[in-house]
Design an enzyme around this catalytic site. Sequence first.
Site, PDB file in Angstrom:
ATOM      1  N   ARG A  77       0.840  -1.184   0.000  1.00 44.39           N
ATOM      2  CA  ARG A  77       0.000   0.000   0.000  1.00 44.39           C
ATOM      3  C   ARG A  77       0.885   1.247   0.000  1.00 44.39           C
ATOM      4  O   ARG A  77       1.856   1.335   0.754  1.00 44.39           O
ATOM      5  CB  ARG A  77      -0.923   0.013   1.228  1.00 44.39           C
ATOM      6  CG  ARG A  77      -2.060  -1.004   1.130  1.00 44.39           C
ATOM      7  CD  ARG A  77      -3.081  -0.569   0.097  1.00 44.39           C
ATOM      8  NE  ARG A  77      -4.129  -1.563  -0.125  1.00 44.39           N
ATOM      9  CZ  ARG A  77      -4.129  -2.463  -1.100  1.00 44.39           C
ATOM     10  NH1 ARG A  77      -3.103  -2.523  -1.936  1.00 44.39           N
ATOM     11  NH2 ARG A  77      -5.137  -3.287  -1.258  1.00 44.39           N
ATOM     12  N   HIS A 114       1.165  -0.408 -10.403  1.00 40.93           N
ATOM     13  CA  HIS A 114       0.207  -1.186  -9.609  1.00 40.93           C
ATOM     14  C   HIS A 114      -0.178  -2.478 -10.337  1.00 40.93           C
ATOM     15  O   HIS A 114      -1.360  -2.747 -10.593  1.00 40.93           O
ATOM     16  CB  HIS A 114      -1.043  -0.362  -9.302  1.00 40.93           C
ATOM     17  CG  HIS A 114      -1.779  -0.849  -8.084  1.00 40.93           C
ATOM     18  ND1 HIS A 114      -2.436  -0.021  -7.208  1.00 40.93           N
ATOM     19  CD2 HIS A 114      -1.952  -2.104  -7.574  1.00 40.93           C
ATOM     20  CE1 HIS A 114      -2.984  -0.717  -6.239  1.00 40.93           C
ATOM     21  NE2 HIS A 114      -2.698  -1.996  -6.437  1.00 40.93           N
TER      22      HIS A 114
END
Length: 312
Positions: free
Chosen positions: A227, A275
């Site tokens: 994250r 990502h």
Amino acid sequence: MLTVLYSGESDLWPVYEPALAAALREAGIAARLVLPGEATPESVDYIVFAPSGPVADFTPYRQAKAVLSLWAGVERVVGNPTLTQPLCRMVDEGLERGMVEWVAGQVLRHHLGLDRHITAQDGVWRNDQVPPLAPEHGVTVLGLGVLGRACATALATLGFRVTGWSRSPKDVPGIACLHGADGLNEALRRAEILVSILPDTPETNGLLNAETLALLPPGAVVLNPGRGTLIDDAALLSALDAGQVGHATLDVFRTEPLPPDHPYWAHPHVTVTPHIAAATRPGSASAVIAENIRRGEAGEPFLHRVDRDRGY
């Protein structure tokens, strides 16, 4: 017949509709798949959910037995006051394998110093440095949930000296497991290569900051496929400039897509990936959704149910 509402990204519906239908049939579940507006909210039994989808208010879905997330991270929905139904995050074989392959590939890249050869294609034969062997490097994995445990185990299988850290005690064969504040400090001191697979919670926000980065061995590598909120960006850039951190390979960021003018793009010791470390694959994710619906109908515990107090 059950009614299953798809509230994910609309452009992925043509992919998810056949995958979910096939998984439900295989699980022996009679269900119709609908989009918002195709069924009354009170007739919906289960919601297949992504935060980027159209449903944000769960109040009308008072008969829904569970909200089944397509994302591993639930930080954008877990605090929603209208969400009173059980919430399950996504953990599936494809997502897990994708994370393991990204982590193993990046760890090996930095462990072997491959960038040195990739960027020096100039005709000079440089064989004065023999690559190290895996037991010569200490790797720390922050987070020993399903994904972190899988990555730590894979790295240990390759021969790395792996330390794992989690908030609460864990026992993973072949991994030196530490926990708590004191354990975190020791785990960071061992981390020649640091891998973060922690969830986004108030406790993890900014966990890698000036103080904690200073505990790493000088020149350590930071890998973050977990994250973006874990990292204090200014502190990491400062540590990179000072040489305390030798390189950072980052797959997640506080703002996504990463803005074109962000310093990470131009920094010589930062690698940005968009990502991609742990993407949800419709086929394997649909199988998990179908299994959770089967469990719900059979009165069995849901897989990967979110602990609201912990936030994951």
